[in-house]
Design an enzyme around this catalytic site. Structure first.
Site, PDB file in Angstrom:
ATOM      1  N   GLU A 163      -5.249  -5.357  10.370  1.00  0.00           N
ATOM      2  CA  GLU A 163      -4.256  -4.311  10.606  1.00  0.00           C
ATOM      3  C   GLU A 163      -4.568  -3.603  11.925  1.00  0.00           C
ATOM      4  OE1 GLU A 163      -2.288  -3.062   6.705  1.00  0.00           O
ATOM      5  OE2 GLU A 163      -4.003  -1.777   7.014  1.00  0.00           O
ATOM      6  N   GLY A 188       2.390   2.028  10.745  1.00  0.00           N
ATOM      7  CA  GLY A 188       3.316   3.155  10.612  1.00  0.00           C
ATOM      8  C   GLY A 188       3.964   3.574  11.913  1.00  0.00           C
ATOM      9  N   GLU A 215      -6.860   4.327   7.925  1.00  0.00           N
ATOM     10  CA  GLU A 215      -6.693   5.765   7.650  1.00  0.00           C
ATOM     11  C   GLU A 215      -7.950   6.322   6.986  1.00  0.00           C
ATOM     12  OE1 GLU A 215      -2.978   5.467   5.540  1.00  0.00           O
ATOM     13  OE2 GLU A 215      -1.983   4.882   7.392  1.00  0.00           O
ATOM     14  N   ASN A 258       0.870  -1.177   0.000  1.00  0.00           N
ATOM     15  CA  ASN A 258       0.000   0.000   0.000  1.00  0.00           C
ATOM     16  C   ASN A 258       0.907   1.226   0.000  1.00  0.00           C
ATOM     17  OD1 ASN A 258      -1.809   2.042   0.501  1.00  0.00           O
ATOM     18  ND2 ASN A 258      -2.272   1.408   2.611  1.00  0.00           N
ATOM     19  N   TRP A 259       1.035   1.849  -1.162  1.00  0.00           N
ATOM     20  CA  TRP A 259       1.969   2.976  -1.280  1.00  0.00           C
ATOM     21  C   TRP A 259       1.410   4.245  -0.637  1.00  0.00           C
ATOM     22  CZ3 TRP A 259       3.918   2.817  -7.092  1.00  0.00           C
ATOM     23  CH2 TRP A 259       4.571   1.585  -7.312  1.00  0.00           C
ATOM     24  N   LYS A 260       0.134   4.255  -0.303  1.00  0.00           N
ATOM     25  CA  LYS A 260      -0.519   5.447   0.268  1.00  0.00           C
ATOM     26  C   LYS A 260      -0.276   6.662  -0.639  1.00  0.00           C
ATOM     27  CE  LYS A 260       0.145   3.374   4.756  1.00  0.00           C
ATOM     28  NZ  LYS A 260       0.041   3.522   6.181  1.00  0.00           N
ATOM     29  N   SER A 269       3.584  -2.389  10.304  1.00  0.00           N
ATOM     30  CA  SER A 269       5.034  -2.341  10.520  1.00  0.00           C
ATOM     31  C   SER A 269       5.750  -3.646  10.172  1.00  0.00           C
ATOM     32  CB  SER A 269       5.333  -1.907  11.963  1.00  0.00           C
ATOM     33  OG  SER A 269       4.807  -0.615  12.193  1.00  0.00           O
ATOM     34  N   GLY A 297       2.848  -1.193   4.285  1.00  0.00           N
ATOM     35  CA  GLY A 297       2.860   0.237   3.988  1.00  0.00           C
ATOM     36  C   GLY A 297       4.284   0.707   3.700  1.00  0.00           C
ATOM     37  N   GLY A 298       4.921   1.272   4.718  1.00  0.00           N
ATOM     38  CA  GLY A 298       6.231   1.897   4.556  1.00  0.00           C
ATOM     39  C   GLY A 298       7.247   1.042   3.805  1.00  0.00           C
ATOM     40  N   HIS A 308      -9.420   0.736   4.898  1.00  0.00           N
ATOM     41  CA  HIS A 308      -8.141   0.970   5.587  1.00  0.00           C
ATOM     42  C   HIS A 308      -8.394   1.888   6.784  1.00  0.00           C
ATOM     43  CE1 HIS A 308      -4.087   2.319   6.429  1.00  0.00           C
ATOM     44  NE2 HIS A 308      -3.670   1.253   5.778  1.00  0.00           N
TER      45      HIS A 308
HETATM   46  C1  PEP Z   1      -0.695  -0.035   6.057  1.00  0.00           C
HETATM   47  O1  PEP Z   1      -0.888   1.161   6.033  1.00  0.00           O
HETATM   48  O2  PEP Z   1      -1.480  -0.796   5.477  1.00  0.00           O
HETATM   49  C2  PEP Z   1       0.467  -0.517   6.793  1.00  0.00           C
HETATM   50  C3  PEP Z   1       0.476  -1.750   7.191  1.00  0.00           C
HETATM   51  O3  PEP Z   1       1.483   0.396   7.027  1.00  0.00           O
HETATM   52  P1  PEP Z   1       2.925   0.101   7.680  1.00  0.00           P
HETATM   53  O4  PEP Z   1       3.443  -1.177   7.063  1.00  0.00           O
HETATM   54  O5  PEP Z   1       3.750   1.289   7.306  1.00  0.00           O
HETATM   55  O6  PEP Z   1       2.708  -0.046   9.136  1.00  0.00           O
END
Ligand code: PEP
Length: 253
Positions: A168, A174, A98, A9-11, A213, A234-235, A96
Site C-alpha cells: 500500500e 485515501g 495509518e 478495511n472499514w477503518k 484508491s 479502504g473507502g 497499516h
Molecule cells: C487502505 O486504507 O487500506 C486503503 C487502501 O484505503 P483506500 O482504498 O481508501 O485508499
C-alpha cells in the site's frame, strides 16, 4: 495458483448496525460476483462478533484491523489476539500505514503482534509501502525491503505459509491517486523476490494484495498483473456494490 483476495478495511467507519447491514448487502449480491475470489471484511472491533455471526458459512471471511502486542493483563484499551480469535475471526491487518504513522508502530511492535496472531491461529495481512517522499527520492525499494526483512524474515517457515502481504503506497491511500498497474507490478515483483531470498519457492505462493484508491473502474487493470493477487480496499469497501465490483475485476482478467 495463488488465491485471489479482495479485503475491505472499514477503518473507523460505520456503527455496528450499519456494519451488519453493509455485510448483509455484500452477501445478498455476492451471487452475482466472481466466486473464485475470497472476500474478507475487516470491521472495527465493536462489530466483529455480529459480523462473524452474519457471515458464518458464507464466502465472506472476517478480519480485525489490529490486535494488542501483549497476551493479556493491565493494558487499558487494548484488545488481544486471543479475544479476537475467540470470536471466529480469521485475519488481522498489521502494520497499516495509518497505524505506523499515527500510533507509532514499528517493526519491533509489529513483531510482537505477529507472534500474537500466529499463536492464536489467525492469518496476518501485513502492510508495507513507501511515502511519496520515499518514492520520489528513490528510497522506496530500501523502505519496503526493510519493512519485510525486519518483520517477515523473523517468521518460521511454518508461520510464513499463513501470510498475506499488502503493498500500500502511502501516497495512494485515501487520496484518489492510484499507482499505475505497472508501478504496482514492479513493486509486487520486488516484494516477491525479497521474500524468495529467505523463503525460497514458498514466496511464489504468498498472496500479495495492492491497496491504495482501488475502485471498480481501476481494479481490473491492476489485478491483471502477474504478481498482483487482489486488493486491500479502504473507502470503496464501504459500499457493497463497489466492494463486489472490485472483485469482478478478476472476471475481466
Ligand atoms: C487502505 O486504507 O487500506 C486503503 C487502501 O484505503 P483506500 O482504498 O481508501 O485508499
Amino acid at each position: 495458483m495463488r488465491r485471489k483476495i479482495v479485503a475491505g478495511n472499514w477503518k473507523m467507519n460505520t456503527t455496528p448496525e450499519q456494519g451488519v447491514q453493509l455485510v448483509k448487502d455484500v452477501l445478498k449480491n455476492l451471487g452475482h460476483a466472481c466466486t473464485s475470489v475470497d472476500y474478507i471484511v475487516c470491521p472495527p472491533y465493536t462489530h466483529l462478533s455480529e459480523v462473524v455471526k452474519v457471515t458464518r458459512g458464507t464466502a465472506v471471511q472476517v478480519g480485525a484491523q489490529n490486535c494488542a502486542e501483549e497476551t493479556k493483563g493491565a493494558y487499558t484499551g487494548e484488545v488481544s489476539a486471543e479475544m479476537i480469535a475467540s470470536l471466529g475471526v480469521r485475519y488481522v491487518i498489521l502494520g497499516h500505514s495509518e497505524r505506523r504513522q499515527y500510533y507509532g508502530e514499528t517493526s519491533a511492535t509489529l513483531n510482537k503482534r505477529m507472534t500474537q496472531v500466529y499463536a492464536n491461529d489467525m492469518v496476518p495481512i501485513y502492510c508495507v509501502g513507501e511515502t511519496l517522499d520515499e518514492r520520489e527520492s528513490g528510497k522506496l525499494w530500501d523502505v519496503v525491503k526493510a519493512q519485510i526483512e525486519e518483520v517477515i524474515f523473523e517468521l518460521s517457515d511454518e508461520q510464513y505459509h499463513r501470510l498475506v502481504i499488502a503493498y500500500e503506497p502511502v501516497w495512494a491511500i485515501g487520496t484518489g491517486k492510484v499507482a499505475t498497474a505497472d508501478q504496482a507490478q514492479e513493486m509486487h515483483a520486488f516484494i516477491r523476490k525479497t521474500l524468495a531470498a529467505k523463503f525460497k519457492d514458498a514466496a511464489a505462493k504468498t498472496p500479495i494484495l495492492y491497496g491504495g484508491s482501488v475502485k471498480p473502474d481501476n481494479a481490473a487493470e491492476i489485478f491483471a498483473k502477474e504478481d498482483v493477487d487482489g486488493g486491500l480496499i479502504g473507502g470503496a469497501s464501504l459500499k457493497a456494490e463497489d466492494f463486489l465490483g472490485i472483485g469482478k475485476g478478476f472476471d475481466a482478467v
